[in-house]
Design a protein around this motif. Structure first.
Motif, mmCIF file in Angstrom:
data_model
loop_
_atom_site.group_PDB
_atom_site.id
_atom_site.type_symbol
_atom_site.label_atom_id
_atom_site.label_comp_id
_atom_site.label_asym_id
_atom_site.label_seq_id
_atom_site.Cartn_x
_atom_site.Cartn_y
_atom_site.Cartn_z
ATOM 1 N N GLY A 43 -12.101 -8.104 4.962
ATOM 2 C CA GLY A 43 -12.313 -7.555 3.632
ATOM 3 C C GLY A 43 -13.770 -7.450 3.261
ATOM 4 O O GLY A 43 -14.153 -7.844 2.147
ATOM 5 N N LEU A 50 -11.648 -0.463 0.696
ATOM 6 C CA LEU A 50 -10.996 -1.687 0.250
ATOM 7 C C LEU A 50 -11.529 -2.168 -1.091
ATOM 8 O O LEU A 50 -11.033 -3.156 -1.636
ATOM 9 C CB LEU A 50 -11.182 -2.806 1.282
ATOM 10 C CG LEU A 50 -10.491 -2.608 2.622
ATOM 11 C CD1 LEU A 50 -10.809 -3.763 3.554
ATOM 12 C CD2 LEU A 50 -8.980 -2.453 2.457
ATOM 13 N N TRP A 54 -10.936 2.136 -3.439
ATOM 14 C CA TRP A 54 -9.720 1.555 -2.879
ATOM 15 C C TRP A 54 -8.532 2.506 -2.922
ATOM 16 O O TRP A 54 -7.590 2.369 -2.135
ATOM 17 C CB TRP A 54 -9.375 0.250 -3.584
ATOM 18 C CG TRP A 54 -8.930 0.391 -5.021
ATOM 19 C CD1 TRP A 54 -9.724 0.348 -6.125
ATOM 20 C CD2 TRP A 54 -7.592 0.584 -5.493
ATOM 21 N NE1 TRP A 54 -8.981 0.505 -7.269
ATOM 22 C CE2 TRP A 54 -7.659 0.651 -6.911
ATOM 23 C CE3 TRP A 54 -6.344 0.708 -4.883
ATOM 24 C CZ2 TRP A 54 -6.535 0.835 -7.712
ATOM 25 C CZ3 TRP A 54 -5.224 0.895 -5.679
ATOM 26 C CH2 TRP A 54 -5.314 0.961 -7.070
ATOM 27 N N LEU A 84 -7.705 -6.324 -0.313
ATOM 28 C CA LEU A 84 -7.893 -5.158 -1.169
ATOM 29 C C LEU A 84 -8.376 -5.616 -2.538
ATOM 30 O O LEU A 84 -7.812 -6.557 -3.114
ATOM 31 C CB LEU A 84 -6.567 -4.405 -1.298
ATOM 32 C CG LEU A 84 -6.572 -3.090 -2.083
ATOM 33 C CD1 LEU A 84 -7.292 -2.011 -1.278
ATOM 34 C CD2 LEU A 84 -5.132 -2.655 -2.389
ATOM 35 N N ARG A 104 -1.441 2.630 -1.045
ATOM 36 C CA ARG A 104 -2.478 1.959 -0.263
ATOM 37 C C ARG A 104 -1.927 0.761 0.508
ATOM 38 O O ARG A 104 -2.337 0.500 1.645
ATOM 39 C CB ARG A 104 -3.617 1.506 -1.189
ATOM 40 C CG ARG A 104 -4.461 2.643 -1.688
ATOM 41 C CD ARG A 104 -5.172 3.378 -0.531
ATOM 42 N NE ARG A 104 -6.249 2.563 0.006
ATOM 43 C CZ ARG A 104 -6.349 2.173 1.266
ATOM 44 N NH1 ARG A 104 -5.408 2.494 2.153
ATOM 45 N NH2 ARG A 104 -7.374 1.450 1.674
ATOM 46 N N LEU A 108 -2.004 -0.147 4.579
ATOM 47 C CA LEU A 108 -2.396 -1.402 5.219
ATOM 48 C C LEU A 108 -1.261 -1.954 6.071
ATOM 49 O O LEU A 108 -1.489 -2.464 7.173
ATOM 50 C CB LEU A 108 -2.825 -2.425 4.171
ATOM 51 C CG LEU A 108 -3.973 -2.016 3.233
ATOM 52 C CD1 LEU A 108 -4.381 -3.199 2.353
ATOM 53 C CD2 LEU A 108 -5.166 -1.466 3.981
#
Length: 341
Positions: A43, A50, A54, A84, A104, A108
């Motif tokens: 991250g 991220l 985002w 995130l 999103r 991931l």
């Protein structure tokens, strides 16, 4: 004699500053796995997809690289997670935000994550019903991800008053409200009494656990050196100010790395020693063992000789440039507002 159990050790790559190369990250992953670490959370603040952007997915090349990282971490026997920071998602937390988060998190999940972290660090905190809205966002994400562990980092992730000065005064009973409203399975990242805590003790962790109604996962801001001042120093010493006695008060212990990927591994190797050895841990001996393991005895001796200059004096007080030891990179400084997270 039975060897004491280690807490769940990991790395939260959550610093500001330049992104590591795939080779650097791969070296770190393999080194941590061999030392007994069990998770790796990706991250970095410089990964815009991220954080500041985002809502926009990683491009095809970035997605492929992250899928490869996931496979590498898992093949090494560790859990892979992604973090995130959904800026602007809490006020309001409406249907549009829910749709963005759903899309999103699906992205991931498709990359391949075992853990999902939702971070609110280094964002404004003087907002109405902050804990309630953040808990709603995290609980929503926990309900839609395929990840089997969910973590969150609060806006006020430490007792440090610098957070109140920079991000606004924390709401009254912020931790208590957050703990009551979060899904009990969600793990909470916490840095200690300070953003970059010199010491982390049982008394402090017990108090925070009482406030949250759960033990924390330690986000340890060592050996991170991403701040404007810290980036002039190499953080190489073995871990100090922590003891094996804190293990029962943690769900995990994650370190935030330095800009220098390979040098990060020297202090990283000493953390398992600290827990395994307990009262027999000696930080100078731990440094020597870790540095020798990674660099060989000759280079480890040179690094030991100049440790005070590199870690304490820093580049600005040296009369010569920091040597470019093999597998290291000169540090340029990051953009952390409060120096660590």
């Amino acid at each position: 004699m039975t060897e004491p159990a280690l807490p769940d050790l990991g790395m939260i790559e959550g610093r500001f500053g330049r992104l590591w190369t795939p080779d650097e990250r791969g070296y770190v992953v393999e080194t941590l796995a061999a030392a007994g670490y069990s998770f790796y959370h990706y991250g970095p603040k410089a990964d815009a997809a991220l954080r500041r952007s985002w809502r926009t997915a990683h491009d095809a090349a970035q997605t492929a690289a992250l899928a490869q990282l996931s496979a590498q971490v898992r093949a090494a026997g560790m859990r892979f997670g992604m973090a995130l920071t959904p800026i602007g998602s809490t006020h309001p937390f409406d249907d549009a935000v829910r749709a963005d988060l759903t899309r999103r998190i699906a992205d991931l999940d498709a990359i391949g994550i075992d853990d999902l972290a939702i971070l609110f660090d280094d964002l404004r905190g003087d907002l109405p019903e902050l804990a309630a809205w953040q808990a709603d966002v995290v609980n929503f994400c926990a309900g839609i991800t395929r990840a089997t562990r969910v973590y969150m980092c609060p806006t006020y992730y430490s007792d440090d008053p610098v957070l109140d000065r920079v991000f606004g005064a924390r709401p009254v009973d912020y931790l208590g409200d957050l703990g009551r409203m979060l899904d009990p399975a969600v793990q909470v990242y916490w840095t200690g009494e300070e953003v970059c805590s010199k010491e982390i003790g049982v008394g402090h962790l017990r108090r925070v656990a009482d406030a949250l109604g759960r033990r924390v996962c330690l986000w340890d801001n060592y050996p991170v050196n991403d701040g404007a001042r810290m980036s002039r120093h190499l953080h190489l010493r073995a871990f100090t100010g922590r003891s094996a006695a804190i293990a029962p008060w943690l769900t995990g212990h994650a370190i935030n790395p330095a800009i220098q990927a390979r040098l990060t591994c020297i202090p990283a190797l000493t953390l398992p020693m600290l827990y395994r050895l307990g009262e027999d841990y000696r930080y100078a001996a731990a440094f020597t063992e870790a540095a020798t393991t990674l660099l060989g005895s000759e280079l480890a001796d040179l690094l030991q000789r100049d440790l005070l200059k590199f870690q304490d004096a820093g580049q600005d007080r040296l009369n010569i440039p920091i040597p470019n030891y093999p597998h290291t990179h000169r540090h340029r400084g990051g953009g952390a507002m409060v120096g660590g997270l």
